[in-house]
Scaffold this active site. Structure first.
Site: not given
Ligand code: G1P
Ligand code: ZN
Length: 540
Positions: A113-114, A278, A280, A282-283, A375
């Site tokens: 992710s982030h 981010d 991937d 989603d953010r 998200k």
């Protein structure tokens, strides 16, 4: 086709956290580490055999190697079809969409992710189930159990597959379908928003935007949506080429990490809308001319302005427990249900599936709707763009209007990096102090309530205990403590600080929350138990 079976010994640390298994890249590079975990996923989700698997990742270092390993293992496991993103690229929300629309049994997303990417940074593997959402605790528990009992794994002994172009490959009883998902995701967004109205208004209003993909997964999707479909200028795009080390950026879209975007916004007042996503995808982060929108406020604002979301009918909302109560005020006004869930998107899935909620979000720069079960960064950015163009207002104006009506929930998060033992000690001490803290005053602040957050899913009755410690203070201030479940070294204690003010909406966040922040550190005995006199990171 030759299937090779290799003996292996279990690893004892393959327990997925808040969002999948996340470790230093070098841990995943240990011989058989990936193979063990993938075997555990395959075995824990029995119906994958003969079913469909969606596969892809955020393009970070080691993505390409792990994709090939999984393809070869999928053949040995007799998965009927693997739908894999071209070049192994697939954003998390798009993976969720594909799982749902292609009736897949599940999906594997390679991402931390982030967290930063590279050989000395982080890697991760996340499993999503049939509804498109992150595996729930019962499934991750089953995966962990399988990982502790593994003795062998199998794979097809073949050359690497060419996944650089869209095509279909037959291998054993498995079909591998390589897909460019840019169009699929852009089509999904176009089905949710009125692109032609937005395009016209962007032109009429001479709207200038900047979107920062942070060299991560959303670059290609963003070009297709913003430039090709909405007619925005190419200069709207920052860092939109996916790089395996994300160009050295820390792809966690908050004001600390997005220097370039923030300085562009500060230096050119004609750009009124800034955004970022981010690793991937989603953010999201939303930025106005003055400052970034606090994610807890962003959720509340989307809910309050849902009539500008192309007819989206909002049945209810949910927020994770540390997220501020800003959305609760809107839900109350609109007379709709508002649910409080533990941290992690997996807890929204049942509510979304049951049609109880339409919008949901977390303070950690995550918002989404019922179109997928993750998200969705670009969806949120488009939702804001839809509101801005429909109302012909700037981000700052929308936020100020919101605070004027509802008051302001000041919010910040203090992170303390400590050892695993210190983290457990601090958290457990707080949890056991709740009974004695309740009803007392510390530094002249009354602690109205103090409790451990234990959750029971209102749809399926699943229980998730010990999800954080909550202290409700007088004057609608609140402290929440929990340990991060996405870190890869030691422990991070997150202390979430919030305070409500109906009238004063313009104070600087750190000074407004200073007293509660200090109280938060004192109650957790951070100095005494971890020698910490200030947070390692404050996000607001
Ligand atoms: C963090 C965030 C959480 C989010 C998760 C995955 O988890 O706090 O809201 O769902 O990343 O993006 P944590 O490290 O706090 O467990
Ligand atoms: Zn993410």
């Amino acid at each position: 086709m030759k299937i090779v079976t290799i003996d292996t010994l279990p690893f004892d640390d393959q327990n997925p956290g808040t969002s999948g298994l996340r470790k230093k890249t070098e841990v995943f590079q240990n011989p058989t580490y990936v193979e063990n975990f993938i075997t555990a996923i395959f075995k824990a989700s029995g119906r994958l055999k003969g079913g469909i698997l969606v596969l892809g990742g955020d393009g970070r270092y080691y993505n390409d190697v792990v994709i090939q390993k999984i393809l070869k293992m999928a053949i040995a496991f007799e998965i009927r079809r693997v739908i894999v993103g071209q070049n192994g690229i697939l954003s998390t929300p798009c993976a969720s969409h594909l799982i749902r629309t292609r009736q897949a049994e599940g999906g594997i997303i390679l991402s931390a992710s982030h967290n930063p990417a590279g050989p000395d940074k982080d890697f991760g593997i996340k499993y999503n189930t049939k509804n498109g959402g992150p595996a729930t605790e019962d499934v991750t528990g089953a995966i962990y159990n399988q990982s502790k009992n593994i003795s062998f794994f199998s794979f097809a002994d073949v050359d690497d597959f060419d996944i650089s172009k869209e095509h279909t490959i037959e291998a054993g009883s498995t079909t591998i379908e390589v897909l460019d998902t840019t169009k699929i995701y852009a089509d999904l967004m176009e089905s949710l928003f009125d692109f032609s109205m937005m395009k016209t208004k962007i032109k009429e209003q001479n709207l200038k935007i900047r979107f920062d993909a942070m060299n991560a997964v959303t670059g290609g999707y963003a070009r297709e949506i913003f430039v090709n479909r909405l007619g925005l200028d190419e200069s709207s795009l920052l860092n939109c080429v996916t790089l395996s080390d994300f160009g050295g950026l820390h792809p966690d879209p908050n004001p600390t990490n997005t220097h370039e975007l923030i300085s562009v916004m500060k230096n050119d007042s004609s750009i009124s809308f800034g955004s970022a996503s981010d690793g991937d995808g989603d953010r999201n982060m939303i930025v106005g001319g003055k400052s970034a929108v606090v994610p807890s406020d962003s959720l509340a604002i989307l809910c309050a302005n849902s009539q500008y979301l192309n007819g989206l009918k909002v049945e209810g909302v949910a927020r994770s427990m540390p997220t501020s109560g800003a959305v609760d005020r809107v839900a109350k006004e609109l007379n709709m249900n508002c649910y409080e869930t533990p941290t992690g998107w997996k807890f929204f899935g049942s509510l979304l599936d049951a049609g109880k909620i339409t919008l949901c979000g977390e303070e950690s720069y995550g918002t989404g709707s019922n179109h997928v079960r993750e998200k969705d960064g670009l969806w949120t950015i488009l939702a804001w763009l839809s509101i801005l163009t429909a109302r012909n207002m700037s981000v700052d104006e929308i936020v100020e209007e919101h605070w004027a009506k509802y008051g302001r929930d000041y919010f910040l998060r203090n992170d303390y990096n400590v050892s695993s033992e210190q983290g457990a000690n601090i958290y457990n001490s707080l949890a056991s102090a709740t009974k004695s803290l309740k009803g007392t005053s510390v530094d002249n602040v009354k602690i109205l309530d103090a409790y451990v957050f234990n959750y029971e899913d209102p749809i399926n009755g699943n229980k998730a205990d010990n999800q954080g410690v909550i202290l409700d203070l007088e004057n609608e201030s609140r402290l929440v403590y929990r340990l991060s479940g996405t870190g890869t070294v030691g422990a991070t204690l997150r202390v979430y600080v919030s305070a409500y003010d109906k009238n004063d909406t313009t104070s600087p966040v750190p000074s407004k929350l200073n007293a509660v922040s200090i109280l938060g550190a004192k109650l957790a005995k951070l100095q005494e138990l971890a020698n910490k006199d200030k947070p390692d990171l404050s996000v607001f």
